[in-house]
Design a protein around this motif. Structure first.
Motif, PDB file in Angstrom:
ATOM      1  N   HIS A 123       0.844  -1.193   0.000  1.00 41.21           N
ATOM      2  CA  HIS A 123       0.000   0.000   0.000  1.00 41.21           C
ATOM      3  C   HIS A 123       0.884   1.250   0.000  1.00 41.21           C
ATOM      4  CE1 HIS A 123      -4.172  -1.221   0.220  1.00 41.21           C
ATOM      5  NE2 HIS A 123      -3.828  -2.220   1.018  1.00 41.21           N
ATOM      6  N   CYS A 124       0.658   2.100  -0.971  1.00 39.70           N
ATOM      7  CA  CYS A 124       1.341   3.386  -1.050  1.00 39.70           C
ATOM      8  C   CYS A 124       0.357   4.469  -0.601  1.00 39.70           C
ATOM      9  CB  CYS A 124       1.808   3.650  -2.476  1.00 39.70           C
ATOM     10  SG  CYS A 124       0.455   3.664  -3.683  1.00 39.70           S
ATOM     11  N   GLY A 125       0.805   5.725  -0.627  1.00 42.09           N
ATOM     12  CA  GLY A 125      -0.082   6.811  -0.238  1.00 42.09           C
ATOM     13  C   GLY A 125      -1.303   6.909  -1.134  1.00 42.09           C
ATOM     14  N   HIS A 126      -1.165   6.517  -2.399  1.00 40.94           N
ATOM     15  CA  HIS A 126      -2.286   6.643  -3.352  1.00 40.94           C
ATOM     16  C   HIS A 126      -3.382   5.614  -3.077  1.00 40.94           C
ATOM     17  CE1 HIS A 126       1.599   7.711  -5.479  1.00 40.94           C
ATOM     18  NE2 HIS A 126       1.003   8.885  -5.313  1.00 40.94           N
ATOM     19  N   THR A 127      -2.986   4.330  -2.880  1.00 42.66           N
ATOM     20  CA  THR A 127      -4.000   3.312  -2.593  1.00 42.66           C
ATOM     21  C   THR A 127      -4.590   3.510  -1.199  1.00 42.66           C
ATOM     22  OG1 THR A 127      -2.289   1.757  -1.826  1.00 42.66           O
ATOM     23  CG2 THR A 127      -2.977   1.623  -4.151  1.00 42.66           C
ATOM     24  N   ALA A 128      -3.776   3.991  -0.251  1.00 40.23           N
ATOM     25  CA  ALA A 128      -4.306   4.275   1.085  1.00 40.23           C
ATOM     26  C   ALA A 128      -5.325   5.410   1.023  1.00 40.23           C
ATOM     27  CB  ALA A 128      -3.169   4.632   2.043  1.00 40.23           C
ATOM     28  N   ALA A 129      -5.023   6.451   0.247  1.00 45.22           N
ATOM     29  CA  ALA A 129      -5.973   7.562   0.099  1.00 45.22           C
ATOM     30  C   ALA A 129      -7.283   7.073  -0.505  1.00 45.22           C
ATOM     31  CB  ALA A 129      -5.361   8.653  -0.781  1.00 45.22           C
ATOM     32  N   LEU A 130      -7.201   6.185  -1.496  1.00 40.00           N
ATOM     33  CA  LEU A 130      -8.406   5.625  -2.102  1.00 40.00           C
ATOM     34  C   LEU A 130      -9.228   4.873  -1.058  1.00 40.00           C
ATOM     35  CD1 LEU A 130     -10.237   4.804  -4.437  1.00 40.00           C
ATOM     36  CD2 LEU A 130      -8.590   3.004  -5.014  1.00 40.00           C
ATOM     37  N   CYS A 131      -8.562   4.079  -0.210  1.00 39.39           N
ATOM     38  CA  CYS A 131      -9.287   3.329   0.825  1.00 39.39           C
ATOM     39  C   CYS A 131      -9.968   4.269   1.820  1.00 39.39           C
ATOM     40  CB  CYS A 131      -8.329   2.392   1.564  1.00 39.39           C
ATOM     41  SG  CYS A 131      -7.824   0.944   0.607  1.00 39.39           S
ATOM     42  N   TYR A 132      -9.291   5.344   2.218  1.00 38.53           N
ATOM     43  CA  TYR A 132      -9.913   6.297   3.142  1.00 38.53           C
ATOM     44  C   TYR A 132     -11.143   6.948   2.507  1.00 38.53           C
ATOM     45  CZ  TYR A 132      -6.421   6.098   6.824  1.00 38.53           C
ATOM     46  OH  TYR A 132      -5.655   5.682   7.867  1.00 38.53           O
ATOM     47  N   GLN A 133     -11.059   7.255   1.222  1.00 34.90           N
ATOM     48  CA  GLN A 133     -12.200   7.892   0.556  1.00 34.90           C
ATOM     49  C   GLN A 133     -13.363   6.912   0.434  1.00 34.90           C
ATOM     50  OE1 GLN A 133     -12.300  10.897   0.671  1.00 34.90           O
ATOM     51  NE2 GLN A 133     -11.952  11.911  -1.278  1.00 34.90           N
ATOM     52  N   VAL A 134     -13.063   5.644   0.142  1.00 32.11           N
ATOM     53  CA  VAL A 134     -14.118   4.645   0.009  1.00 32.11           C
ATOM     54  C   VAL A 134     -14.814   4.410   1.355  1.00 32.11           C
ATOM     55  CG1 VAL A 134     -14.541   2.186  -0.448  1.00 32.11           C
ATOM     56  CG2 VAL A 134     -13.174   3.539  -2.032  1.00 32.11           C
ATOM     57  N   ALA A 135     -14.083   4.581   2.463  1.00 35.33           N
ATOM     58  CA  ALA A 135     -14.725   4.441   3.778  1.00 35.33           C
ATOM     59  C   ALA A 135     -15.886   5.432   3.921  1.00 35.33           C
ATOM     60  CB  ALA A 135     -13.701   4.660   4.892  1.00 35.33           C
ATOM     61  N   ARG A 136     -15.747   6.624   3.354  1.00 39.92           N
ATOM     62  CA  ARG A 136     -16.837   7.608   3.397  1.00 39.92           C
ATOM     63  C   ARG A 136     -18.006   7.149   2.537  1.00 39.92           C
ATOM     64  NH1 ARG A 136     -13.937  13.273   2.177  1.00 39.92           N
ATOM     65  NH2 ARG A 136     -16.009  14.085   2.702  1.00 39.92           N
ATOM     66  N   LEU A 137     -17.710   6.506   1.410  1.00 42.65           N
ATOM     67  CA  LEU A 137     -18.790   5.962   0.570  1.00 42.65           C
ATOM     68  C   LEU A 137     -19.540   4.855   1.303  1.00 42.65           C
ATOM     69  CD1 LEU A 137     -16.997   5.692  -2.903  1.00 42.65           C
ATOM     70  CD2 LEU A 137     -18.573   7.478  -2.152  1.00 42.65           C
ATOM     71  N   LEU A 138     -18.802   3.999   2.003  1.00 42.04           N
ATOM     72  CA  LEU A 138     -19.428   2.896   2.722  1.00 42.04           C
ATOM     73  C   LEU A 138     -20.336   3.402   3.835  1.00 42.04           C
ATOM     74  CD1 LEU A 138     -16.421   0.422   3.000  1.00 42.04           C
ATOM     75  CD2 LEU A 138     -18.398   0.254   1.494  1.00 42.04           C
ATOM     76  N   ASP A 139     -19.951   4.513   4.476  1.00 41.72           N
ATOM     77  CA  ASP A 139     -20.808   5.110   5.498  1.00 41.72           C
ATOM     78  C   ASP A 139     -22.198   5.402   4.940  1.00 41.72           C
ATOM     79  OD1 ASP A 139     -19.205   5.059   7.666  1.00 41.72           O
ATOM     80  OD2 ASP A 139     -18.772   7.201   7.732  1.00 41.72           O
ATOM     81  N   GLU A 140     -22.237   5.919   3.724  1.00 43.92           N
ATOM     82  CA  GLU A 140     -23.498   6.347   3.131  1.00 43.92           C
ATOM     83  C   GLU A 140     -24.288   5.185   2.545  1.00 43.92           C
ATOM     84  OE1 GLU A 140     -22.575   9.314   0.257  1.00 43.92           O
ATOM     85  OE2 GLU A 140     -21.600  10.662   1.684  1.00 43.92           O
ATOM     86  N   ASP A 141     -23.613   4.142   2.084  1.00 41.81           N
ATOM     87  CA  ASP A 141     -24.326   3.087   1.364  1.00 41.81           C
ATOM     88  C   ASP A 141     -23.552   1.767   1.453  1.00 41.81           C
ATOM     89  OD1 ASP A 141     -25.795   1.500  -0.285  1.00 41.81           O
ATOM     90  OD2 ASP A 141     -25.670   2.781  -2.045  1.00 41.81           O
ATOM     91  N   PRO A 142     -23.976   0.832   2.336  1.00 42.41           N
ATOM     92  CA  PRO A 142     -23.272  -0.453   2.432  1.00 42.41           C
ATOM     93  C   PRO A 142     -23.397  -1.305   1.175  1.00 42.41           C
ATOM     94  CG  PRO A 142     -25.277  -0.468   3.771  1.00 42.41           C
ATOM     95  CD  PRO A 142     -25.062   0.948   3.314  1.00 42.41           C
ATOM     96  N   PHE A 143     -24.335  -0.973   0.265  1.00 40.55           N
ATOM     97  CA  PHE A 143     -24.421  -1.704  -0.992  1.00 40.55           C
ATOM     98  C   PHE A 143     -23.144  -1.533  -1.825  1.00 40.55           C
ATOM     99  CE2 PHE A 143     -29.040  -1.810  -0.244  1.00 40.55           C
ATOM    100  CZ  PHE A 143     -29.306  -3.133  -0.579  1.00 40.55           C
ATOM    101  N   VAL A 144     -22.359  -0.488  -1.532  1.00 35.68           N
ATOM    102  CA  VAL A 144     -21.066  -0.322  -2.208  1.00 35.68           C
ATOM    103  C   VAL A 144     -20.167  -1.507  -1.888  1.00 35.68           C
ATOM    104  CG1 VAL A 144     -18.982   1.111  -2.299  1.00 35.68           C
ATOM    105  CG2 VAL A 144     -21.241   2.190  -2.283  1.00 35.68           C
ATOM    106  N   LEU A 145     -20.164  -1.941  -0.620  1.00 40.68           N
ATOM    107  CA  LEU A 145     -19.360  -3.100  -0.232  1.00 40.68           C
ATOM    108  C   LEU A 145     -19.864  -4.366  -0.926  1.00 40.68           C
ATOM    109  CD1 LEU A 145     -17.224  -4.499   1.542  1.00 40.68           C
ATOM    110  CD2 LEU A 145     -18.963  -4.681   3.324  1.00 40.68           C
ATOM    111  N   LEU A 146     -21.192  -4.523  -0.992  1.00 39.19           N
ATOM    112  CA  LEU A 146     -21.749  -5.719  -1.624  1.00 39.19           C
ATOM    113  C   LEU A 146     -21.440  -5.751  -3.120  1.00 39.19           C
ATOM    114  CD1 LEU A 146     -25.171  -5.859   0.246  1.00 39.19           C
ATOM    115  CD2 LEU A 146     -23.099  -7.158   0.709  1.00 39.19           C
TER     116      LEU A 146
END
Length: 410
Positions: free
Chosen positions: A146-169
């Motif tokens: 994991h570099c800073g770029h993939t870590a940043a993507l994961c942090y941003q996706v955590a905000r998406l998951l907050d709003e809609d768990p169907f993103v994880l599914l």
């Protein structure tokens, strides 16, 4: 987008001073990243990039998330994070489990993912949330971890998951429409009841004495716990017997028995009576049942409600952090001081007052608490009491940002 197999989300604006995940499942997503990353400095870099709004539009597809992430010097990099899809058999088990419990379907439609849904799925052999090492990074910067770029993507996706768990599914392989259609198909009444399983005739066994026919092979463990019979009959209940409380207790006992039979290590996860009362309370909204659990656990109703808030943010670990204060010393204290020193830039570091495993921001109603496992928990003061404000994270700055954001929202 019209193609349900891919969803694209617009870039988020900068989020200075805000936590990236408020839901417990969003926190679990970040824990999978933070626990597995070999270079914690890259994780911190990713967190800073995400806070600065450097992550572009996020594309979510089965097994993969993608975004363009800009370095501080504006150099763009394509970052991908891969997550293994569920097999067709796992999806069948998940769907069968979900239709057995109307509350699971209702929670998903309400964009919620309660802990018992994830626990029931795990008991059926379906891991919805990623664990350590499940988030596989790919980036054109050439990093092998994991570099800073993939870590940043994961942090941003955590905000998406907050709003809609169907993103994880969707990442696990199924879009929202396909899932809902499959759930609807499974609610149809079956054509006929399953055949009755033959057993040993009781009269034959008694007459045979010590010469007994061989017992039939033990039945296979069903994928889901059974439903207890309804006690809603015309016969009045005996004095002192609460039918609703008995039905609730029978249902939770069946679920716990199924978990113990299906998990080899389930017997190691023993709860105290006070903790088990909170676990039981998390599965009901019946006032009469909650009052009995409150009395039985030695808590007031207000204390039980506070314990439930902690349980829903992180189970036993969160409950222990709420109700246990301990002294941090020795090597643990040295590691904590180093973590607090490096969590913020010098000009942003808050003034903290320490007490046991609590660190409170001076002049503020926000606090972070250290769990015995080394994770940090956000707390805020509400009507004179410290209350949980989110799930655990590895970084005290992220925990404190979550506590402060909860203060602004609340």
């Amino acid at each position: 987008m019209s193609d349900e197999s891919e969803r694209t989300f617009a870039a988020f604006p900068p989020a200075h001073g805000r936590g990236f995940a408020q839901s417990w499942w969003g926190q679990a997503w970040l824990k999978a990243l933070e626990d597995a990353a070999l270079d914690t400095a890259q994780v911190k870099t990713g967190r800073r990039l995400a806070r600065a709004g450097a992550v572009g539009a996020v594309s979510v597809r089965p097994g993969r998330i993608t975004a363009v992430v800009q370095d501080r010097d504006r150099t763009p990099h394509r970052a991908d994070v891969l997550l293994e899809q569920l097999s067709d058999d796992q999806w069948d088990r998940f769907l069968d489990m979900t239709v057995e419990r109307a509350g699971h379907v209702a929670a998903l439609l309400d964009r919620d993912m309660p802990p018992h849904l994830v626990e029931d799925a795990a008991a059926a052999g379906v891991e919805l949330l990623p664990g350590m090492g499940d988030l596989e990074p790919e980036c054109d910067c050439g990093a092998w971890d994991h570099c800073g770029h993939t870590a940043a993507l994961c942090y941003q996706v955590a905000r998406l998951l907050d709003e809609d768990p169907f993103v994880l599914l969707l990442m696990r392989g199924r879009g929202e429409r396909a899932l809902l259609e499959a759930l609807q198909d499974r609610t149809a009444v079956p054509d006929e009841a399953p055949a009755h399983q033959e057993g040993v005739d009781a009269a034959e066994a008694y007459a045979a004495g010590d010469i007994l026919p061989p017992l039939p092979a033990p039945p296979e463990l069903p994928e889901e716990p059974g439903l207890p019979p309804s006690l809603d009959t015309e016969t009045p209940a005996p004095c002192g017997v609460d039918p609703a409380a008995l039905e609730f207790l029978a249902a939770r006992t069946a679920a716990q028995a199924h978990r113990l039979l299906s998990e080899q290590d389930a017997f190691d996860d023993e709860l105290t009576l006070a903790q088990d009362a909170v676990r039981l309370a998390s599965g009901t909204q019946e006032t009469a049942v909650l009052e009995r659990l409150s009395e039985g656990s030695g808590r007031t109703m207000e204390e039980l409600a506070l314990a439930l808030r902690a349980w829903r943010s992180g189970g036993v670990a969160a409950l222990e952090v709420l109700e246990e204060e301990w002294t941090v010393e020795g090597e643990t204290l040295a590691r904590v001081r180093a973590a607090l020193e490096s969590a913020w830039d010098e000009e942003e570091r808050p003034s903290l007052r320490a007490r046991g495993n609590w660190w409170t921001v001076v002049g503020s109603s926000s606090q972070v608490r250290l769990g015995r496992d080394g994770r940090w928990w956000p707390y805020r003061k509400e009507r004179g009491r410290w209350v949980p404000a989110g799930g655990a994270v590895q970084d005290p700055a992220t925990a404190l940002a979550a506590a402060q954001e909860a203060l602004e929202i609340g």
